[in-house]
Design a protein around this motif. Structure first.
Motif, short mmCIF file in Angstrom:
data_model
loop_
_atom_site.label_atom_id
_atom_site.label_comp_id
_atom_site.label_asym_id
_atom_site.label_seq_id
_atom_site.Cartn_x
_atom_site.Cartn_y
_atom_site.Cartn_z
N ILE A 100 -5.51 10.16 -11.06
CA ILE A 100 -4.27 10.12 -11.85
C ILE A 100 -4.23 8.86 -12.72
CG2 ILE A 100 -1.76 9.83 -11.67
CD1 ILE A 100 -1.78 11.74 -9.31
N ILE A 101 -4.61 7.72 -12.13
CA ILE A 101 -4.59 6.46 -12.90
C ILE A 101 -5.56 6.54 -14.08
CG2 ILE A 101 -5.14 3.98 -12.79
CD1 ILE A 101 -4.26 4.11 -9.80
N VAL A 158 -2.32 1.39 -13.84
CA VAL A 158 -1.92 1.56 -12.43
C VAL A 158 -0.40 1.39 -12.30
CG1 VAL A 158 -2.51 -0.83 -11.86
CG2 VAL A 158 -2.38 0.85 -10.04
N ASP A 159 0.17 0.46 -13.09
CA ASP A 159 1.63 0.30 -13.08
C ASP A 159 2.31 1.49 -13.77
OD1 ASP A 159 1.48 -2.01 -11.65
OD2 ASP A 159 2.20 -3.34 -13.24
N ALA A 211 1.24 4.50 -13.90
CA ALA A 211 1.18 5.62 -12.95
C ALA A 211 2.29 5.49 -11.90
CB ALA A 211 -0.19 5.67 -12.28
N ALA A 212 2.48 4.27 -11.37
CA ALA A 212 3.52 4.07 -10.35
C ALA A 212 4.91 4.30 -10.94
CB ALA A 212 3.42 2.67 -9.76
N MET A 213 5.11 3.87 -12.21
CA MET A 213 6.42 3.98 -12.83
C MET A 213 6.77 5.41 -13.23
SD MET A 213 6.33 0.46 -15.11
CE MET A 213 8.02 0.54 -15.74
N VAL A 259 5.01 8.38 -11.82
CA VAL A 259 4.86 9.31 -10.71
C VAL A 259 5.74 8.93 -9.52
CG1 VAL A 259 3.19 10.24 -9.04
CG2 VAL A 259 2.52 9.91 -11.44
#
Lengths: 173, 173
Positions: free
Chosen positions: A111-112, A135-136, A138-140, A142
């Motif tokens: 995903i990243i 990576v951030d 993706a976290a923000m 998903v």
């Protein structure tokens, strides 16, 4: 049957992974599918294990519209309670099963990487300005959708997806 | 012992919930704690069950600084692998255990209510301008931190917390 389940998964998403549909797709009796996967979770888990999920694959411009569509699809899937349950089961099993942990780490990394490809292309075309790492991002994007569907047990409005997209940088038309 | 575990939890956070500390706090031998909770997860789970967690409680101005501190604390706790494992175990157990599901729904609701109190006070004082609902704010602040620590299995930089706070509205000094 596993190949059939994966084809169904890629074509129609996790909601389609039932014993009946998998048996039908594989051309076997439903009892055979039940015999192989007495627990419903396990069928979906096995199907997802080897599947190349279509989520966030092959970005197309405008990236914002495309990302919105991908997040909408992810939310729609996770809003199905069996799919959210499967995601939690997968995450929980990864705590003690190294094979599942490996598989999950790989899917998180995929995903990243895909989000990196998409945002890079949006930055290159001038559609997006951002300094946030993939990576951030993706976290923000998903993280809130997973949290909403699994912990808050609610649905994801298009409005929320728009706010998430707003949060990862400055978009231009 | 349970009362001792909850006191420890409120005072020092989930990282303090070990058999040794709980036994010490309760004034019993460590073997007694191990006998009651043969599985480490279960001790923390029981301790969290009845505890009034201090997270997001009693906001103070400036709210942005206060929220940053709360999210930092949540991230620090979830970065401890045993705590992330406990959170996943709790979420997974909620799928089939109605008592745990009830407890979890309550804790999710408490976070939303506390975030509502905090953001309302920030809006009232002119520190924050936002039209985002408390349930969305909770998902946008907490979701990425949970996702980062449980799924991406990484740490949360202060930088990411700042971006999350930026995403929930317009802040003024």
């Amino acid at each position: 049957m596993l190949a059939a389940a994966r084809q169904l998964l890629v074509r129609e998403g996790p909601g389609a992974i039932t014993h009946q549909r998998v048996a039908q797709e594989a051309g076997v009796g439903r009892a055979t599918a039940y015999r192989h996967w007495p627990q419903p979770d396990q069928l979906l888990l096995d199907a997802m294990g080897g599947a190349d999920l279509p989520l966030f694959k092959d970005p197309s411009a405008p990236i914002r519209t495309w990302l919105h569509r991908q997040l909408r699809q992810m939310a729609d899937e996770l809003e199905v309670r069996a799919v959210a349950a499967m995601a939690l089961t997968l995450a929980h099993s990864a705590l003690w099963d190294p094979a599942i942990a490996h598989r999950q780490a790989e899917s998180v990394r995929t995903i990243i990487e895909r989000i990196l490809v998409a945002t890079r292309s949006a930055v290159a075309s001038g559609e997006l300005e951002t300094e946030i790492s993939a990576v951030d991002v993706a976290a923000m994007l998903v993280g809130p959708i997973v949290y909403r569907t699994t912990m808050q047990q609610g649905t994801v409005a298009d409005d929320l997806i728009d706010r998430l997209l707003d949060s990862i940088g400055t978009w231009r038309d």
